[in-house]
Design a protein around this motif. Sequence first.
Motif, short mmCIF file in Angstrom:
data_model
loop_
_atom_site.label_atom_id
_atom_site.label_comp_id
_atom_site.label_asym_id
_atom_site.label_seq_id
_atom_site.Cartn_x
_atom_site.Cartn_y
_atom_site.Cartn_z
N PHE A 171 -3.36 8.41 -14.80
CA PHE A 171 -2.04 7.82 -14.77
C PHE A 171 -1.38 7.93 -13.40
CE2 PHE A 171 -2.78 8.35 -19.25
CZ PHE A 171 -2.24 7.18 -19.78
N THR A 172 -2.17 8.28 -12.38
CA THR A 172 -1.66 8.28 -11.03
C THR A 172 -1.51 6.84 -10.57
OG1 THR A 172 -2.79 10.36 -10.58
CG2 THR A 172 -2.02 9.07 -8.68
N MET A 173 -0.32 6.47 -10.14
CA MET A 173 -0.07 5.10 -9.72
C MET A 173 -0.39 4.94 -8.23
SD MET A 173 0.70 3.67 -12.44
CE MET A 173 1.24 2.09 -11.83
N PRO A 174 -0.59 3.71 -7.77
CA PRO A 174 -0.87 3.50 -6.37
C PRO A 174 0.26 4.03 -5.49
CG PRO A 174 -1.29 1.52 -7.64
CD PRO A 174 -0.62 2.50 -8.56
N SER A 175 -0.08 4.59 -4.37
CA SER A 175 0.93 5.11 -3.46
C SER A 175 0.62 4.61 -2.06
CB SER A 175 0.91 6.64 -3.46
OG SER A 175 -0.36 7.11 -3.06
N TYR A 176 1.62 4.65 -1.20
CA TYR A 176 1.43 4.20 0.16
C TYR A 176 0.95 5.34 1.04
CZ TYR A 176 3.56 -0.17 -1.08
OH TYR A 176 3.81 -1.38 -1.66
N ALA A 177 0.03 5.04 1.92
CA ALA A 177 -0.57 6.06 2.76
C ALA A 177 0.49 6.65 3.68
CB ALA A 177 -1.70 5.46 3.60
N GLU A 178 0.52 7.96 3.75
CA GLU A 178 1.50 8.64 4.58
C GLU A 178 0.97 8.75 6.01
OE1 GLU A 178 2.38 12.35 2.83
OE2 GLU A 178 3.22 11.51 0.99
N GLY A 179 1.90 8.69 6.96
CA GLY A 179 1.55 8.90 8.35
C GLY A 179 0.81 7.76 9.00
N PHE A 232 1.08 -4.21 2.89
CA PHE A 232 -0.11 -4.13 2.04
C PHE A 232 -1.29 -3.52 2.79
CE2 PHE A 232 -3.87 -5.63 -0.23
CZ PHE A 232 -3.51 -5.39 -1.55
N GLN A 233 -1.36 -3.72 4.10
CA GLN A 233 -2.44 -3.13 4.89
C GLN A 233 -2.39 -1.60 4.89
OE1 GLN A 233 -3.14 -5.12 8.83
NE2 GLN A 233 -1.55 -6.49 8.06
N ASN A 234 -1.21 -1.05 4.67
CA ASN A 234 -1.05 0.41 4.68
C ASN A 234 -1.14 1.02 3.28
OD1 ASN A 234 -0.71 0.48 7.45
ND2 ASN A 234 1.50 0.19 7.32
N ILE A 235 -1.49 0.21 2.30
CA ILE A 235 -1.50 0.70 0.93
C ILE A 235 -2.73 1.56 0.67
CG2 ILE A 235 -2.82 -1.15 -0.19
CD1 ILE A 235 -0.71 -1.14 -2.40
N SER A 236 -2.57 2.52 -0.22
CA SER A 236 -3.70 3.30 -0.72
C SER A 236 -3.81 2.98 -2.20
CB SER A 236 -3.46 4.80 -0.51
OG SER A 236 -4.54 5.56 -0.97
N TYR A 237 -4.75 2.14 -2.54
CA TYR A 237 -4.81 1.54 -3.88
C TYR A 237 -5.76 2.32 -4.78
CZ TYR A 237 -5.21 -2.21 -7.38
OH TYR A 237 -5.19 -2.95 -8.54
N TRP A 238 -5.23 2.79 -5.90
CA TRP A 238 -6.03 3.61 -6.81
C TRP A 238 -6.74 2.75 -7.84
CZ3 TRP A 238 -5.65 4.14 -12.15
CH2 TRP A 238 -6.47 5.12 -12.71
N ASN A 243 -10.78 6.75 -7.25
CA ASN A 243 -10.97 6.52 -5.81
C ASN A 243 -9.82 5.70 -5.26
OD1 ASN A 243 -11.77 4.27 -7.27
ND2 ASN A 243 -13.15 3.55 -5.69
N TYR A 244 -9.64 5.79 -3.95
CA TYR A 244 -8.59 5.04 -3.26
C TYR A 244 -9.24 4.06 -2.30
CZ TYR A 244 -5.17 8.17 -5.26
OH TYR A 244 -4.38 8.85 -6.15
N LEU A 245 -8.71 2.82 -2.26
CA LEU A 245 -9.33 1.75 -1.50
C LEU A 245 -8.44 1.32 -0.35
CD1 LEU A 245 -10.41 -0.51 -4.52
CD2 LEU A 245 -11.69 1.37 -3.48
N ASN A 246 -9.06 0.83 0.74
CA ASN A 246 -8.27 0.24 1.81
C ASN A 246 -7.87 -1.18 1.39
OD1 ASN A 246 -10.36 -1.67 2.52
ND2 ASN A 246 -11.41 -0.02 3.64
N TRP A 247 -7.13 -1.87 2.25
CA TRP A 247 -6.54 -3.13 1.80
C TRP A 247 -7.58 -4.21 1.49
CZ3 TRP A 247 -6.73 -7.93 4.20
CH2 TRP A 247 -7.12 -7.98 5.54
#
Length: 296
Positions: free
Chosen positions: A23-31, A81-87, A92-96
Amino acid sequence: MRKIVFLFELIAITTILLTFSMFTMPSYAEGVEEPEVFITYSLGLSSEPLYEDPTIPTEELYETCYAKYIVPIVVAADEEFQNISYWTPPLNYLNWKEAALNIVERADNYLFQKYGVNFRVVGWTTWQSNDNVTYYVDRIHELADQLNWNPELKGKTILAGFTGQTMVDENERRVAGCAFNPEFNTTKTILMTSEGYPWDDNIFHHEISHLFGTHDHYHDACVMSYKKTFVSLWYEDGWVFLVMDDVYIAFQTHEYCYSCEWQVFHGPYSIEPYKNLMYGKRGVGYGTRWNGVFAI
């Protein structure tokens, strides 16, 4: 006895961790700093065999060979969207690019199985979205204008825009996606925000169906329906169990009602021009150079 107790404890802990992760939602990559210069990638078709492209999964090779219809798509992502960390599962987390390809591939799975439709990513590009724009109509025009997506020049290729910014309608209600109405604008462009797994593939399918002449409605069991229902289901491969209320039917199914199915395959803006010229011919194999297939 101690081994049995330890085994049960291990299973319980693993179950708790998996449930939390599901249930972890997509989050934006920090930094991640926004790049100062945005480079637009080539919008042309690659002349290399498909098996040499590492971004194309095995199922895409199969679909391209045996699809009745091939819909070429250029993916465009804005800076957010390019900075997104998509779950996505399995955890796993995917690049854009991976995220967009994941959404496109999941969107056509049902369509390929039932109708032989393949959404084929043929190019990648980027665009800069104005932070002061929120109205969805202005946003999609911004996308098409910035990339000069002239339908006479681009032919049948569809521009699929992905934005990390919020879009709203005239009543300030959140908009998940939009598409040009083919009755009034032949620019083949859709735009969507990231609503997160597992909804994004339904949104993509919904918006691209608008380009084939479908309209929103409130009937049952259709990807174009905005009727809300209670939902309790295992999604796709059983990774996410959802129990929610007031969920749009469009977010739950890839089925077409009879009217929308007719529009997509027989209407005035149907998918007919996207027929795969190689479908049913002998000698079609993996790694073939697809000269003449995409009438761009």
